[in-house]
Design a protein around this motif. Structure first.
Motif, PDB file in Angstrom:
ATOM      1  N   GLU A  99       0.826  -1.196   0.000  1.00 56.00           N
ATOM      2  CA  GLU A  99       0.000   0.000   0.000  1.00 56.00           C
ATOM      3  C   GLU A  99       0.865   1.251   0.000  1.00 56.00           C
ATOM      4  OE1 GLU A  99      -4.010   0.412   2.179  1.00 56.00           O
ATOM      5  OE2 GLU A  99      -2.498   1.421   3.403  1.00 56.00           O
ATOM      6  N   VAL A 100       1.933   1.197   0.735  1.00 54.06           N
ATOM      7  CA  VAL A 100       2.870   2.319   0.731  1.00 54.06           C
ATOM      8  C   VAL A 100       3.942   1.992  -0.284  1.00 54.06           C
ATOM      9  CG1 VAL A 100       4.483   3.665   2.091  1.00 54.06           C
ATOM     10  CG2 VAL A 100       2.411   2.761   3.152  1.00 54.06           C
ATOM     11  N   GLU A 101       3.831   2.587  -1.452  1.00 54.88           N
ATOM     12  CA  GLU A 101       4.713   2.176  -2.536  1.00 54.88           C
ATOM     13  C   GLU A 101       5.923   3.089  -2.617  1.00 54.88           C
ATOM     14  OE1 GLU A 101       2.958   0.998  -6.353  1.00 54.88           O
ATOM     15  OE2 GLU A 101       4.365   2.383  -7.259  1.00 54.88           O
ATOM     16  N   THR A 102       7.054   2.584  -2.276  1.00 51.51           N
ATOM     17  CA  THR A 102       8.287   3.344  -2.420  1.00 51.51           C
ATOM     18  C   THR A 102       8.920   2.989  -3.745  1.00 51.51           C
ATOM     19  OG1 THR A 102       8.666   3.395  -0.043  1.00 51.51           O
ATOM     20  CG2 THR A 102      10.569   3.752  -1.462  1.00 51.51           C
ATOM     21  N   GLN A 103       9.119   3.972  -4.577  1.00 45.66           N
ATOM     22  CA  GLN A 103       9.772   3.744  -5.855  1.00 45.66           C
ATOM     23  C   GLN A 103      11.236   4.176  -5.752  1.00 45.66           C
ATOM     24  OE1 GLN A 103       7.674   5.261  -9.260  1.00 45.66           O
ATOM     25  NE2 GLN A 103       5.740   4.385  -8.607  1.00 45.66           N
ATOM     26  N   TYR A 104      12.097   3.341  -6.254  1.00 46.15           N
ATOM     27  CA  TYR A 104      13.531   3.616  -6.252  1.00 46.15           C
ATOM     28  C   TYR A 104      13.932   3.974  -7.677  1.00 46.15           C
ATOM     29  CZ  TYR A 104      13.349   1.492  -1.672  1.00 46.15           C
ATOM     30  OH  TYR A 104      13.032   1.212  -0.379  1.00 46.15           O
ATOM     31  N   PHE A 105      14.605   5.098  -7.802  1.00 46.22           N
ATOM     32  CA  PHE A 105      14.898   5.633  -9.121  1.00 46.22           C
ATOM     33  C   PHE A 105      16.338   5.397  -9.548  1.00 46.22           C
ATOM     34  CE2 PHE A 105      11.182   8.014 -10.412  1.00 46.22           C
ATOM     35  CZ  PHE A 105      10.468   8.120  -9.239  1.00 46.22           C
TER      36      PHE A 105
ATOM     37  N   PHE B  29      -5.022  10.889  -0.786  1.00 45.04           N
ATOM     38  CA  PHE B  29      -3.922   9.954  -1.019  1.00 45.04           C
ATOM     39  C   PHE B  29      -3.794   8.967   0.133  1.00 45.04           C
ATOM     40  CE2 PHE B  29      -2.337  11.912  -4.769  1.00 45.04           C
ATOM     41  CZ  PHE B  29      -2.690  13.243  -4.656  1.00 45.04           C
ATOM     42  N   SER B  30      -3.464   7.730  -0.210  1.00 46.84           N
ATOM     43  CA  SER B  30      -3.173   6.713   0.812  1.00 46.84           C
ATOM     44  C   SER B  30      -1.879   7.045   1.528  1.00 46.84           C
ATOM     45  CB  SER B  30      -3.031   5.335   0.166  1.00 46.84           C
ATOM     46  OG  SER B  30      -4.164   4.995  -0.569  1.00 46.84           O
ATOM     47  N   SER B  31      -0.938   7.553   0.794  1.00 47.98           N
ATOM     48  CA  SER B  31       0.345   7.939   1.355  1.00 47.98           C
ATOM     49  C   SER B  31       0.949   9.013   0.473  1.00 47.98           C
ATOM     50  CB  SER B  31       1.297   6.732   1.435  1.00 47.98           C
ATOM     51  OG  SER B  31       1.583   6.258   0.141  1.00 47.98           O
ATOM     52  N   LEU B  32       1.890   9.715   1.036  1.00 42.28           N
ATOM     53  CA  LEU B  32       2.546  10.763   0.273  1.00 42.28           C
ATOM     54  C   LEU B  32       4.030  10.711   0.579  1.00 42.28           C
ATOM     55  CD1 LEU B  32       1.049  14.089  -0.645  1.00 42.28           C
ATOM     56  CD2 LEU B  32       3.436  14.062   0.087  1.00 42.28           C
ATOM     57  N   GLN B  33       4.814  10.945  -0.452  1.00 38.74           N
ATOM     58  CA  GLN B  33       6.258  10.852  -0.300  1.00 38.74           C
ATOM     59  C   GLN B  33       6.911  12.133  -0.768  1.00 38.74           C
ATOM     60  OE1 GLN B  33       6.943   7.377  -2.694  1.00 38.74           O
ATOM     61  NE2 GLN B  33       6.352   6.001  -1.060  1.00 38.74           N
ATOM     62  N   TRP B  34       8.042  12.427  -0.168  1.00 39.55           N
ATOM     63  CA  TRP B  34       8.882  13.539  -0.608  1.00 39.55           C
ATOM     64  C   TRP B  34      10.216  12.972  -1.083  1.00 39.55           C
ATOM     65  CZ3 TRP B  34       7.685  18.662  -1.092  1.00 39.55           C
ATOM     66  CH2 TRP B  34       6.492  19.089  -0.490  1.00 39.55           C
ATOM     67  N   TYR B  35      10.637  13.480  -2.236  1.00 41.84           N
ATOM     68  CA  TYR B  35      11.913  13.098  -2.816  1.00 41.84           C
ATOM     69  C   TYR B  35      12.755  14.354  -3.009  1.00 41.84           C
ATOM     70  CZ  TYR B  35       9.776   8.649  -4.371  1.00 41.84           C
ATOM     71  OH  TYR B  35       9.151   7.421  -4.434  1.00 41.84           O
ATOM     72  N   ALA B  90       5.078  13.157  -4.107  1.00 39.79           N
ATOM     73  CA  ALA B  90       4.408  12.108  -4.887  1.00 39.79           C
ATOM     74  C   ALA B  90       3.381  11.436  -3.988  1.00 39.79           C
ATOM     75  CB  ALA B  90       5.421  11.084  -5.389  1.00 39.79           C
ATOM     76  N   GLY B  91       2.197  11.231  -4.521  1.00 37.19           N
ATOM     77  CA  GLY B  91       1.136  10.633  -3.714  1.00 37.19           C
ATOM     78  C   GLY B  91       0.572   9.391  -4.363  1.00 37.19           C
ATOM     79  N   LEU B  92       0.191   8.455  -3.511  1.00 38.34           N
ATOM     80  CA  LEU B  92      -0.460   7.232  -3.975  1.00 38.34           C
ATOM     81  C   LEU B  92      -1.960   7.466  -3.838  1.00 38.34           C
ATOM     82  CD1 LEU B  92       0.551   4.442  -4.920  1.00 38.34           C
ATOM     83  CD2 LEU B  92       0.223   3.635  -2.593  1.00 38.34           C
ATOM     84  N   ASN B  96      -7.365   4.473  -6.543  1.00 42.16           N
ATOM     85  CA  ASN B  96      -6.894   3.516  -7.555  1.00 42.16           C
ATOM     86  C   ASN B  96      -5.431   3.125  -7.420  1.00 42.16           C
ATOM     87  OD1 ASN B  96      -5.536   5.740  -8.452  1.00 42.16           O
ATOM     88  ND2 ASN B  96      -6.597   5.904 -10.409  1.00 42.16           N
ATOM     89  N   ASN B  97      -4.765   3.602  -6.386  1.00 43.95           N
ATOM     90  CA  ASN B  97      -3.365   3.257  -6.133  1.00 43.95           C
ATOM     91  C   ASN B  97      -2.406   3.698  -7.224  1.00 43.95           C
ATOM     92  OD1 ASN B  97      -3.445   2.306  -3.559  1.00 43.95           O
ATOM     93  ND2 ASN B  97      -3.497   0.155  -4.107  1.00 43.95           N
ATOM     94  N   ASP B  98      -2.820   4.665  -8.048  1.00 45.39           N
ATOM     95  CA  ASP B  98      -1.864   5.253  -8.997  1.00 45.39           C
ATOM     96  C   ASP B  98      -0.955   6.212  -8.241  1.00 45.39           C
ATOM     97  OD1 ASP B  98      -3.827   5.651 -12.058  1.00 45.39           O
ATOM     98  OD2 ASP B  98      -2.809   3.923 -11.161  1.00 45.39           O
ATOM     99  N   MET B  99       0.293   6.269  -8.638  1.00 46.95           N
ATOM    100  CA  MET B  99       1.242   7.224  -8.057  1.00 46.95           C
ATOM    101  C   MET B  99       1.263   8.468  -8.927  1.00 46.95           C
ATOM    102  SD  MET B  99       3.717   7.629  -5.712  1.00 46.95           S
ATOM    103  CE  MET B  99       4.757   6.244  -5.323  1.00 46.95           C
ATOM    104  N   ARG B 100       1.172   9.628  -8.300  1.00 46.53           N
ATOM    105  CA  ARG B 100       1.216  10.889  -9.045  1.00 46.53           C
ATOM    106  C   ARG B 100       2.300  11.777  -8.451  1.00 46.53           C
ATOM    107  NH1 ARG B 100      -0.817   8.791 -12.656  1.00 46.53           N
ATOM    108  NH2 ARG B 100      -2.934   9.035 -13.499  1.00 46.53           N
ATOM    109  N   PHE B 101       3.013  12.465  -9.341  1.00 46.80           N
ATOM    110  CA  PHE B 101       4.096  13.349  -8.908  1.00 46.80           C
ATOM    111  C   PHE B 101       3.720  14.802  -9.127  1.00 46.80           C
ATOM    112  CE2 PHE B 101       7.837  10.758  -7.999  1.00 46.80           C
ATOM    113  CZ  PHE B 101       7.413   9.520  -8.441  1.00 46.80           C
TER     114      PHE B 101
END
Lengths: 114, 111
Positions: A99-105, B29-35, B90-92, B96-101
């Motif tokens: 569910e928490v999808e970490t993408q590695y680039f 979003f189910s989760s959100l990430q910072w890069y 980036a959020g899931l 629909n579990n798509d990832m968006r940036f």
């Protein structure tokens, strides 16, 4: 550490050439992705694959195709390169089913089409 | 238009200043990430936030996920030149579990 490598850091091609971009990951990830990154537009998904020989279109698949013959390798193909495909291309991988999808680039391939 | 809007698009500050960048959406979003992405390199994950209202700290960086899980912020205290880079959220998507940036905030910290 997860490692995603891309075959070239920089490429210069001419309009109409066929271009192959290769991506390899060493963490046995099921999912692999190809994005292009353009200023002001962020990352846009071209194609992704969740298993060997499986592929799904992303948001901007036109002008591109992909190949996933082995789990660790995902190739992006530009059948006939055009100048509007000049961009930074990023490959990523992730584990399946989280569910928490970490993408590695990977480090990216900067492609210039003349 | 981007599903995830980041602001500001560009930010140039002096070493030692504090700053906040934002990542906003009308979607959940189910989760959100910072890069963070440095020139000529791929994005590198800084943090993932999952729970609405969650706050995570990574040294001088503080990340917050909005209560409704539609937005996030990144606050940097006493910025240093090494913080220079493109910060991407980036959020899931919840439905629909798509990832968006997002398109990113380009930060420059001058010595």
């Amino acid at each position: 550490d997860v490692k995603v490598t891309q075959s070239s850091r920089y490429l210069v091609k001419r309009t109409g050439e066929k271009v192959f971009l290769e991506c390899v990951q060493d963490m046995d990830h099921e999912n692999m992705f190809w994005y292009r990154q353009d200023p002001g537009l962020g990352l846009r998904l071209i194609y992704f694959s969740y298993d060997v020989k499986m592929k799904e279109k992303g948001d901007i698949p036109e002008g591109y195709s992909v190949s996933r013959e082995k789990k660790e390798r995902f190739s992006l193909i530009l059948e006939s390169a055009s100048t509007n495909q000049t961009s930074m291309y990023l490959c990523a991988s992730s584990l399946w089913g989280r569910e928490v999808e970490t993408q590695y680039f990977g480090p990216g391939t900067r492609l210039l089409v003349l | 238009t981007q599903l995830l809007e980041q602001s500001p698009q560009f930010l140039s500050i002096q070493e030692g200043e504090n700053l906040t960048v934002y990542c906003n959406s009308s979607s959940v979003f189910s989760s959100l990430q910072w890069y963070r992405q440095e020139p000529g390199e791929g994005p590198v994950l800084l943090v993932t936030v999952v729970t609405g209202g969650e706050v995570k700290k990574l040294k001088r960086l503080t990340f917050q996920f909005g209560d409704a899980r539609k937005d996030s912020s990144l606050h940097i205290t006493a910025a240093q030149p090494g913080d220079t880079g493109l910060y991407l959220c980036a959020g899931l998507l919840y439905n629909n579990n798509d990832m968006r940036f997002g398109a990113g905030t380009r930060l420059t910290v001058k010595p």
